[in-house]
Write a protein that holds these residues in place. Structure first.
Motif, short mmCIF file in Angstrom:
data_model
loop_
_atom_site.label_atom_id
_atom_site.label_comp_id
_atom_site.label_asym_id
_atom_site.label_seq_id
_atom_site.Cartn_x
_atom_site.Cartn_y
_atom_site.Cartn_z
N ASP A 70 0.80 -1.11 0.61
CA ASP A 70 0.11 0.10 -0.31
C ASP A 70 0.99 1.37 0.22
O ASP A 70 1.65 1.44 0.93
N HIS A 71 1.10 2.08 -1.37
CA HIS A 71 1.75 3.02 -1.15
C HIS A 71 1.54 4.44 -0.58
O HIS A 71 2.00 5.39 -0.14
N ARG A 72 0.59 4.09 -0.10
CA ARG A 72 -0.17 5.53 0.38
C ARG A 72 0.84 6.23 1.70
O ARG A 72 1.30 4.72 2.08
N PRO A 73 1.01 7.25 1.40
CA PRO A 73 2.56 7.86 2.82
C PRO A 73 1.82 6.68 4.20
O PRO A 73 2.61 7.03 4.76
N GLU A 74 0.40 7.10 4.47
CA GLU A 74 0.31 7.01 5.88
C GLU A 74 -0.20 5.36 6.49
O GLU A 74 -0.12 5.02 7.24
N SER A 75 0.21 4.78 4.83
CA SER A 75 -0.69 2.93 5.20
C SER A 75 0.68 2.31 6.21
O SER A 75 1.55 2.13 5.60
N HIS A 76 0.14 1.53 7.20
CA HIS A 76 1.16 1.33 7.78
C HIS A 76 0.43 -0.85 8.47
O HIS A 76 -1.03 -0.28 8.93
N ARG A 119 -4.15 15.57 -2.09
CA ARG A 119 -3.70 14.52 -2.95
C ARG A 119 -2.49 14.44 -3.77
O ARG A 119 -2.09 13.67 -4.17
N ILE A 120 -2.81 15.25 -4.63
CA ILE A 120 -2.11 15.50 -6.11
C ILE A 120 -1.15 15.77 -5.66
O ILE A 120 -0.07 15.87 -6.75
N SER A 121 -1.02 17.10 -5.50
CA SER A 121 0.22 17.98 -4.81
C SER A 121 1.37 17.29 -4.60
O SER A 121 2.04 17.02 -4.06
N THR A 122 1.24 16.64 -3.11
CA THR A 122 1.36 15.81 -1.79
C THR A 122 1.38 14.57 -1.46
O THR A 122 2.64 14.08 -1.01
N GLY A 123 0.47 13.87 -2.30
CA GLY A 123 0.20 12.19 -1.68
C GLY A 123 -0.79 12.01 -0.73
O GLY A 123 -0.44 10.65 -0.45
N ILE A 124 -1.17 13.45 0.01
CA ILE A 124 -1.29 12.55 1.44
C ILE A 124 -3.40 12.23 0.58
O ILE A 124 -3.30 12.11 -0.33
N THR A 125 -3.63 11.31 2.20
CA THR A 125 -4.80 10.14 1.65
C THR A 125 -5.94 10.31 2.66
O THR A 125 -6.55 9.33 2.55
N LEU A 126 -4.93 10.93 3.21
CA LEU A 126 -5.96 11.26 4.71
C LEU A 126 -6.51 13.05 4.95
O LEU A 126 -5.40 13.30 5.25
N GLY A 127 -7.40 13.47 5.69
CA GLY A 127 -7.61 14.87 5.62
C GLY A 127 -8.72 14.61 6.33
O GLY A 127 -9.92 14.16 6.42
N THR A 240 -16.97 17.18 11.80
CA THR A 240 -16.22 17.13 10.76
C THR A 240 -15.77 16.38 10.25
O THR A 240 -16.33 14.94 10.52
N PHE A 241 -15.11 15.84 9.07
CA PHE A 241 -15.10 14.35 8.12
C PHE A 241 -13.90 14.28 8.45
O PHE A 241 -12.88 15.27 8.05
N LEU A 242 -13.14 13.32 8.74
CA LEU A 242 -12.16 12.46 8.61
C LEU A 242 -12.08 11.97 7.48
O LEU A 242 -13.27 10.97 7.23
N MET A 243 -11.97 12.41 6.59
CA MET A 243 -11.19 11.74 4.49
C MET A 243 -10.43 10.51 4.51
O MET A 243 -8.95 11.09 4.81
N GLY A 244 -10.90 9.98 3.91
CA GLY A 244 -9.37 8.87 3.16
C GLY A 244 -10.04 8.10 1.70
O GLY A 244 -11.17 8.58 1.72
N THR A 245 -8.75 7.76 1.60
CA THR A 245 -8.61 7.66 -0.07
C THR A 245 -8.99 5.53 0.21
O THR A 245 -9.07 5.54 0.96
N ILE A 246 -9.66 5.40 -1.04
CA ILE A 246 -9.87 4.01 -1.51
C ILE A 246 -8.32 3.60 -1.57
O ILE A 246 -7.81 3.80 -2.77
N HIS A 247 -7.75 2.25 -1.37
CA HIS A 247 -6.52 1.96 -2.26
C HIS A 247 -6.86 1.78 -3.11
O HIS A 247 -5.09 1.98 -3.67
N ARG A 248 -7.99 0.99 -4.30
CA ARG A 248 -7.61 0.42 -5.07
C ARG A 248 -8.03 1.31 -5.78
O ARG A 248 -8.07 1.40 -7.23
N PHE A 249 -8.85 2.47 -5.14
CA PHE A 249 -8.53 3.73 -6.03
C PHE A 249 -8.14 4.48 -5.76
O PHE A 249 -9.68 5.29 -5.34
N PRO A 250 -7.21 5.15 -5.86
CA PRO A 250 -6.50 5.96 -5.26
C PRO A 250 -6.96 7.83 -5.10
O PRO A 250 -7.02 8.74 -4.15
N ASP A 251 -7.82 8.14 -5.88
CA ASP A 251 -8.40 9.29 -6.32
C ASP A 251 -9.92 9.57 -5.54
O ASP A 251 -10.85 10.20 -6.25
#
Length: 277
Positions: A70-76, A119-127, A240-251
């Motif tokens: 999982d190449h999303r930077p936050e994923s561990h 997300r596009i400019s810095t790669g973040i996938t949680l916000g 407030t929403f904590l938003m996150g992307t889907i691994h298989r569909f990163p956008d």
């Protein structure tokens, strides 16, 4: 990649889903002491030993390592056997004072388009995203209100093959209930007088648990009290929403957690979780 110790404030648990590799999984996300978001996946949360189960707004310590697939930077990857739960969840007293101390350290976006651009400019996938207005809650019956045969098999196949769980665990896994409805928020963001409308699915475990609670309490009349919480009580707070992307569909983004501090008022006391869970 080597593992490392981490101290994490849990902000998110998504509703469990079947997984061919991990029996059933939830996506867990939180905030590290270093000021960064972290995603912990997969976590078979219902199968974690009781002394290692953690709640939303609770600090934990554990070893983690960067996820390999999982190449999303936050994923561990979380080493479940290293979890230590610290005390009780942060208090809601004094208008969420203790929780606000953490939230005040996190950037909050006021428009979804700005979050996606980050997300596009810095790669973040949680916000964090604070909508200007909740327009409505869409409730849509799923195409298959129960697990398919393939999904049901995924729920029990691994422990059969590996002997990892006893019979009681197998029954508990097999009885994971699928939500028969999808829930989406329609909301708007006001940017310099321009209103922009968006729609995103709610994947928060609390919302799923609220559905089952309303079904138990009200039967077929569950929808009215469910909507009252999601369309009235939460929007009346500083939702407030904590938003996150889907691994298989990163956008593609989901609302993975709902965060609802009270509107700030001098000396205000919050009366606990709006979900009442």
């Amino acid at each position: 990649m080597a593992s490392r110790p981490a101290r994490i404030l849990i902000l998110c648990k998504t509703y469990p889903s079947p997984s061919g590799k991990h029996v059933e999984t939830s996506c867990v996300a939180g905030f590290e002491e270093n000021g960064k978001f972290i995603r912990l996946f997969p976590v078979p949360f219902r199968l974690v030993d009781d002394d290692k189960k953690f709640k939303k707004w609770q600090w934990i310590k554990a070893r983690v390592e960067k996820a390999k697939n999982d190449h999303r930077p936050e994923s561990h990857r979380l080493f479940i056997d290293t979890i230590t739960v610290e005390g009780e969840p942060l208090s809601v007293k004094l208008g969420w004072r203790d929780r606000r101390k953490v939230l005040d350290r996190i950037q909050v976006f006021d428009d979804f388009a700005a979050l996606d651009q980050a997300r596009i400019s810095t790669g973040i996938t949680l916000g964090l995203l604070r909508p200007s207005r909740i327009l409505c809650l869409d409730i849509t019956r799923t195409e298959n209100p129960d697990w398919t045969a393939e999904e049901r098999e995924k729920l029990v196949q691994n422990e059969r093959q590996g002997g990892l769980f006893d019979a009681a665990d197998e029954r508990r896994i097999a009885t994971l209930r699928k939500l028969p409805f999808d829930f989406h928020y329609r909301y708007s963001c006001e940017i310099q007088g321009d209103s922009r409308e968006y729609r995103h699915k709610i994947a928060d475990w609390e919302a799923g648990a609220l559905y089952w609670k309303c079904r138990r309490s009200y039967g077929t009349a569950w929808e009215a009290p469910f909507r009252a919480k999601l369309e009235k009580s939460l929007p009346a707070a500083d939702l407030t929403f904590l938003m996150g992307t889907i691994h298989r569909f990163p956008d593609q983004w989901l609302i993975v957690s709902l965060i609802y501090p009270p509107k700030q008022q001098s000396g205000a006391e919050c009366q606990g979780s709006l979900f009442g869970l």
